[in-house]
Design a protein around this motif. Structure first.
Motif, short mmCIF file in Angstrom:
data_model
loop_
_atom_site.label_atom_id
_atom_site.label_comp_id
_atom_site.label_asym_id
_atom_site.label_seq_id
_atom_site.Cartn_x
_atom_site.Cartn_y
_atom_site.Cartn_z
N ALA A 217 -17.68 32.87 -9.82
CA ALA A 217 -17.67 34.14 -9.09
C ALA A 217 -16.91 34.01 -7.78
CB ALA A 217 -19.10 34.60 -8.83
N ILE A 218 -17.15 32.94 -7.05
CA ILE A 218 -16.49 32.77 -5.75
C ILE A 218 -14.99 32.59 -5.91
CG2 ILE A 218 -16.34 31.26 -3.73
CD1 ILE A 218 -19.38 30.75 -4.14
N TRP A 219 -14.58 31.79 -6.89
CA TRP A 219 -13.14 31.60 -7.10
C TRP A 219 -12.48 32.87 -7.61
CZ3 TRP A 219 -9.77 27.69 -5.93
CH2 TRP A 219 -10.32 26.55 -5.37
N ILE A 220 -13.15 33.59 -8.48
CA ILE A 220 -12.60 34.88 -8.92
C ILE A 220 -12.45 35.82 -7.74
CG2 ILE A 220 -13.23 36.99 -10.20
CD1 ILE A 220 -14.27 35.18 -12.43
N GLY A 221 -13.47 35.82 -6.86
CA GLY A 221 -13.40 36.68 -5.69
C GLY A 221 -12.28 36.32 -4.74
N SER A 222 -11.88 35.03 -4.73
CA SER A 222 -10.79 34.61 -3.84
C SER A 222 -9.42 34.95 -4.41
CB SER A 222 -10.88 33.10 -3.59
OG SER A 222 -10.46 32.36 -4.73
N GLU A 223 -9.36 35.24 -5.71
CA GLU A 223 -8.08 35.48 -6.36
C GLU A 223 -7.84 36.95 -6.71
OE1 GLU A 223 -8.35 32.87 -9.68
OE2 GLU A 223 -7.81 31.07 -8.52
N MET A 224 -8.91 37.71 -6.93
CA MET A 224 -8.80 39.11 -7.34
C MET A 224 -9.01 40.04 -6.16
SD MET A 224 -10.91 39.42 -10.91
CE MET A 224 -10.30 38.78 -12.45
N ALA A 225 -8.59 41.27 -6.32
CA ALA A 225 -8.96 42.31 -5.37
C ALA A 225 -10.47 42.52 -5.45
CB ALA A 225 -8.23 43.61 -5.71
N PRO A 226 -11.12 42.92 -4.35
CA PRO A 226 -12.58 43.06 -4.36
C PRO A 226 -13.11 43.92 -5.50
CG PRO A 226 -11.76 43.19 -2.12
CD PRO A 226 -10.55 43.15 -3.01
N GLY A 227 -12.46 45.05 -5.77
CA GLY A 227 -12.93 45.93 -6.84
C GLY A 227 -12.85 45.27 -8.20
N GLN A 228 -11.77 44.51 -8.43
CA GLN A 228 -11.63 43.81 -9.70
C GLN A 228 -12.71 42.74 -9.86
OE1 GLN A 228 -7.55 42.56 -8.95
NE2 GLN A 228 -6.84 43.79 -10.68
N ALA A 229 -12.97 41.98 -8.79
CA ALA A 229 -13.98 40.93 -8.86
C ALA A 229 -15.36 41.52 -9.13
CB ALA A 229 -13.98 40.13 -7.56
N GLY A 231 -15.99 44.06 -10.72
CA GLY A 231 -16.02 44.58 -12.08
C GLY A 231 -16.47 43.55 -13.11
N VAL A 232 -16.34 42.26 -12.77
CA VAL A 232 -16.78 41.22 -13.71
C VAL A 232 -18.09 40.58 -13.25
CG1 VAL A 232 -14.42 40.74 -14.46
CG2 VAL A 232 -15.43 39.40 -12.60
N ALA A 233 -18.65 41.07 -12.15
CA ALA A 233 -19.84 40.43 -11.59
C ALA A 233 -21.02 40.48 -12.55
CB ALA A 233 -20.20 41.09 -10.26
N HIS A 234 -21.25 41.62 -13.20
CA HIS A 234 -22.39 41.73 -14.11
C HIS A 234 -22.27 40.74 -15.27
CE1 HIS A 234 -24.50 45.03 -12.27
NE2 HIS A 234 -23.39 45.76 -12.22
N ALA A 235 -21.04 40.55 -15.75
CA ALA A 235 -20.84 39.60 -16.85
C ALA A 235 -21.15 38.18 -16.40
CB ALA A 235 -19.40 39.69 -17.36
N LEU A 236 -20.80 37.83 -15.16
CA LEU A 236 -21.08 36.50 -14.65
C LEU A 236 -22.58 36.29 -14.44
CD1 LEU A 236 -18.14 36.11 -12.12
CD2 LEU A 236 -18.46 34.83 -14.25
N VAL A 237 -23.27 37.34 -13.97
CA VAL A 237 -24.72 37.23 -13.82
C VAL A 237 -25.37 36.97 -15.18
CG1 VAL A 237 -26.83 38.49 -13.25
CG2 VAL A 237 -24.84 38.63 -11.74
N ALA A 238 -24.94 37.71 -16.20
CA ALA A 238 -25.50 37.53 -17.54
C ALA A 238 -25.20 36.15 -18.09
CB ALA A 238 -24.97 38.61 -18.48
N ALA A 239 -23.95 35.71 -17.91
CA ALA A 239 -23.55 34.41 -18.46
C ALA A 239 -24.24 33.26 -17.73
CB ALA A 239 -22.03 34.25 -18.38
N GLY A 240 -24.55 33.46 -16.45
CA GLY A 240 -25.09 32.37 -15.65
C GLY A 240 -26.60 32.35 -15.54
N THR A 241 -27.28 33.24 -16.24
CA THR A 241 -28.74 33.30 -16.15
C THR A 241 -29.37 32.55 -17.32
OG1 THR A 241 -28.67 35.42 -14.99
CG2 THR A 241 -30.75 34.81 -16.03
N ASP A 242 -30.06 31.50 -17.01
CA ASP A 242 -30.83 30.72 -17.99
C ASP A 242 -32.29 31.13 -17.82
OD1 ASP A 242 -32.28 28.89 -19.43
OD2 ASP A 242 -31.29 27.12 -18.60
#
Length: 264
Positions: A217-229, A231-242
């Motif tokens: 998430a942090i690296w994506i946020g450093s490379e994408m525009a804030p709105g784009q980053a 936009g994938v935040a929910h997917a990262l939360v789902a993928a990273g939740t054990d």
């Protein structure tokens, strides 16, 4: 190169102190293979990279060791067309090799030139108080391109310009690197390994899926525009939740199991 694994932490030592840990074809191949191996090794949850000896972390190319050979990687680096040529970052950088586990760089001396491929893709940088940073490219008639592009993620524009344009005429101290945010901690040289171990061991003890999703998430946020980053935040939360790790964390919180902390 020396690699040891202890309590979930892979310790990677660039082991060419006789040439200030500059990299040759062998080191490039070994590092690329190592990142690929650590990516699939569930025992490893954090990585520390440092240099052998006290003089240098890494000084970039070993020019005497980058002559054309029959090896495929050497041919790619020396291809006649810029459209066919690979870059050393394709071998050196953990992120470029798809290793998405936290990497701590312990800079124990000189870091210059191609060292910024490694530092640019490290997640946390800790430096000995004797560490220095510079980029010699322009001094020797070479453009500095990949290195400052990596550094722009970590340093203010003016500092990147000064470091790269002055070449070998000026070195940045560990103290200055701390002031501008290139490194997050400076310690006496004899405490460098312990300081890196504190950070790496803490990360390695955390639920790995949550750590890896946070890192992405942090690296994506450093490379994408804030709105784009976002936009994938929910997917990262789902993928990273054990669910098991989440339940254990909630139980520990309710039981008052907050960890001891230190003030930096």
């Amino acid at each position: 190169m020396r690699v040891t694994i202890d309590a979930g932490v892979a310790w990677v030592e660039l082991n060419r102190p006789e040439v200030l840990n500059s990299f040759n074809e062998t080191m490039l191949r070994e590092l690329a293979a190592l990142w690929a191996r650590l990516r699939l090794d569930d025992e490893v949850r954090a990585v520390v990279v440092t240099g052998a000896g006290e003089k240098a972390f890494c000084t970039g190319y070993d020019r005497s060791g980058l002559e054309p050979t029959d090896d495929d990687s050497a041919q790619l680096l020396k291809a006649s067309s810029p459209f066919l040529r690979a870059d050393v970052g394709d071998f050196l950088g953990p992120k470029s090799c798809d290793l998405w586990k936290p990497v701590i760089a312990a800079v124990n001396g000189i870091a210059c030139g191609g060292a910024f491929y490694l530092l640019g893709e490290a997640d946390i940088i800790i430096a000995a108080d004797t560490a220095t940073f510079f980029d010699p490219h322009t001094t020797f008639g070479m453009p500095a391109v990949f290195e400052p592009l990596h550094l722009l993620r970590r340093m203010p524009l003016g500092e990147v310009l000064r470091l790269t344009l002055l070449g070998s005429a000026e070195r940045m101290s560990a103290r200055r690197a701390l002031e501008i945010g290139l490194v997050s901690e400076v310690v006496p040289g004899d405490q460098l390994r312990a300081a890196a171990a504190t950070v790496a061991d803490t990360i390695a003890a955390l639920p790995p899926l949550a750590v890896q999703a946070t890192l992405r998430a942090i690296w994506i946020g450093s490379e994408m525009a804030p709105g784009q980053a976002l936009g994938v935040a929910h997917a990262l939360v789902a993928a990273g939740t054990d669910p098991a790790a989440l339940a254990a964390g909630q139980d520990a919180f309710r039981a008052g199991g907050r960890p001891k902390w230190r003030l930096r």
